[in-house]
Design an enzyme around this catalytic site. Sequence first.
Site, short mmCIF file in Angstrom:
data_model
loop_
_atom_site.label_atom_id
_atom_site.label_comp_id
_atom_site.label_asym_id
_atom_site.label_seq_id
_atom_site.Cartn_x
_atom_site.Cartn_y
_atom_site.Cartn_z
N SER A 112 15.58 40.75 14.41
CA SER A 112 15.84 39.64 15.33
C SER A 112 17.18 39.00 15.01
O SER A 112 17.54 38.86 13.83
CB SER A 112 14.72 38.61 15.21
OG SER A 112 15.12 37.38 15.82
N TYR A 135 20.50 37.82 21.83
CA TYR A 135 20.54 37.02 23.06
C TYR A 135 22.00 36.93 23.47
O TYR A 135 22.89 37.07 22.63
CB TYR A 135 20.03 35.59 22.80
CG TYR A 135 18.54 35.50 22.51
CD1 TYR A 135 17.62 35.58 23.54
CD2 TYR A 135 18.08 35.32 21.21
CE1 TYR A 135 16.25 35.49 23.29
CE2 TYR A 135 16.71 35.22 20.95
CZ TYR A 135 15.81 35.31 21.99
OH TYR A 135 14.47 35.22 21.73
N THR A 161 17.63 40.46 24.89
CA THR A 161 16.45 39.75 25.41
C THR A 161 16.86 38.81 26.53
O THR A 161 17.75 37.98 26.35
CB THR A 161 15.76 38.97 24.27
OG1 THR A 161 15.42 39.89 23.23
CG2 THR A 161 14.51 38.26 24.75
N LYS A 235 15.30 43.80 27.27
CA LYS A 235 13.96 43.37 26.83
C LYS A 235 13.51 42.16 27.63
O LYS A 235 14.19 41.12 27.63
CB LYS A 235 13.99 43.01 25.33
CG LYS A 235 12.67 42.51 24.76
CD LYS A 235 12.75 42.33 23.26
CE LYS A 235 11.42 41.95 22.64
NZ LYS A 235 11.07 40.54 22.81
N HIS A 259 7.59 38.52 26.28
CA HIS A 259 7.86 37.79 25.05
C HIS A 259 6.54 37.45 24.33
O HIS A 259 6.41 36.41 23.69
CB HIS A 259 8.66 36.51 25.33
CG HIS A 259 9.72 36.20 24.30
ND1 HIS A 259 11.05 36.44 24.51
CD2 HIS A 259 9.64 35.68 23.05
CE1 HIS A 259 11.74 36.05 23.44
NE2 HIS A 259 10.91 35.59 22.53
C1 LIG Z 1 6.79 34.53 15.83
C2 LIG Z 1 7.49 35.32 16.90
C3 LIG Z 1 8.87 35.31 16.95
C4 LIG Z 1 9.53 36.05 17.93
N1 LIG Z 1 10.89 36.08 17.92
C5 LIG Z 1 11.55 36.84 18.84
C6 LIG Z 1 12.97 36.94 18.79
O1 LIG Z 1 13.63 36.37 17.93
N2 LIG Z 1 13.57 37.70 19.75
C7 LIG Z 1 12.87 38.38 20.72
O2 LIG Z 1 13.45 39.05 21.56
N3 LIG Z 1 11.51 38.30 20.76
C8 LIG Z 1 10.84 37.57 19.84
N4 LIG Z 1 9.47 37.52 19.88
C9 LIG Z 1 8.73 38.35 20.86
C10 LIG Z 1 8.43 39.74 20.29
O3 LIG Z 1 9.61 40.51 20.17
C11 LIG Z 1 7.46 40.55 21.17
O4 LIG Z 1 7.96 40.59 22.49
C12 LIG Z 1 6.03 40.01 21.19
O5 LIG Z 1 5.68 39.44 19.95
C13 LIG Z 1 5.05 41.14 21.52
O6 LIG Z 1 3.76 40.67 21.67
P1 LIG Z 1 2.63 40.70 20.52
O7 LIG Z 1 3.00 39.64 19.54
O8 LIG Z 1 1.39 40.41 21.27
O9 LIG Z 1 2.63 42.09 19.89
C14 LIG Z 1 8.79 36.79 18.90
C15 LIG Z 1 7.40 36.78 18.84
C16 LIG Z 1 6.75 36.08 17.85
C17 LIG Z 1 5.24 36.14 17.79
#
Ligand SMILES: Cc1cc2nc3c(=O)[nH]c(=O)nc-3n(C[C@H](O)[C@H](O)[C@H](O)COP(=O)(O)O)c2cc1C
Length: 363
Positions: A112, A135, A161, A235, A259
């Site tokens: 990330s 981003y 994203t 994404k 997300h």
């Molecule tokens: C704690 C947390 C932080 C996240 N941070 C980012 C991020 O920095 N960038 C991003 O594109 N998605 C982020 N996401 C989304 C994840 O990349 C992903 O799309 C999502 O967690 C998938 O669903 P799941 O948690 O049900 O497997 C984050 C998700 C969580 C739970």
Amino acid sequence: LSETYFAPRVTLDDFEAAALTALPKSAFEYLAGGSGYDVTLRRNRSAFDNVEILPRILTDVSSLTTKVFFFGREHRFPVLMAPTAFHRLFHLNGEAETIRGVNQTGTTLVASSFSTTSFEDMQAASTRPLWFQVYVHPDRGFTRELVERVVAAGAEAICVTVDLPTNAARDREARAGFEVPPGMSRVNLERLSANAAHALHSSENGLYNSVRAANVTWSDIEKLRSYLRIPLLLKGVLRAQDAITAQKVGCEGVIVSNHGGRALDGVPATFRVLPEIADHVGDTLVVMCDGGIRRGTDVLKALASGAQAVFIGRPYLYGLAVDGASGVTRVIEILYAEFAMAMGLSGCASIAEINATLLLKRY
Ligand SMILES: Cc1cc2nc3c(=O)[nH]c(=O)nc-3n(C[C@H](O)[C@H](O)[C@H](O)COP(=O)(O)O)c2cc1C
């Protein structure tokens, strides 16, 4: 620690239950929560349960292989680790601990841009090339600098994203008083211009986020594509038409994602919109999907619906929170074992045999 913490952990859900007792409430709510009423968060999961698998019998699965190949590399099985921010919230060693766990599994992690460890340090600790999530920042020059920096450090693909142009209603974390602790910052972004720098050390609640631009358009994606020499994946795609446009502007892949139910509440489960998107661009783009994958059968269903691979987000963070690197490894190995079983029990000896005919009906 409660009894849950010491109970045997057999499934990914068991790690979530243990994380609830292992983490401070505010960190747990940040991790587990969605947005709004969590409608999309819940749908991401229930969508998988609504579709049934029709196994093929008597097919000889004695030499089953889960291996897949995309973007020039073989993957042990079609699951990658989604980009997630701030691993130091969940373990003192942060991303370094996650990577130690992932290294044991032969899977690929997407770093990330909001990590608490620099991409260079993450890549140095990783036995495989990482992917990087970015981003589009208000300062486009910085965005380019960052992307070129991670490519120089060995990133193998970039995921941009696009589903959070403004902040989302993260009610659960707000109610729990979540704030990024002092001293924990998004080190990759430290050279971002001074007016955005204050935001690196704090969480923000207004409509806009000074780190993520709100005026991102397709021309930014075209621009990224023009100077990047490695695959670019969009994404946060939920509409087939957007996937078609992604293809037109030169993206190599799309990640069907909401997300993890953390952006706009009320959007459909990713599994629900995946088939239509795959129908439109699956022949020409690498279609991937995330959101609510908790079981090997979920991975099978996503592949049968047109995904080439899927990502998990929360589950490996639950592993990290509960048991550090070995928790991360264990979560991935459970999913691997479940997926291999799902393939075998549905009569598939290779990934190529997983297709839409495996489902009673598509979503
Ligand atoms: C704690 C947390 C932080 C996240 N941070 C980012 C991020 O920095 N960038 C991003 O594109 N998605 C982020 N996401 C989304 C994840 O990349 C992903 O799309 C999502 O967690 C998938 O669903 P799941 O948690 O049900 O497997 C984050 C998700 C969580 C739970």
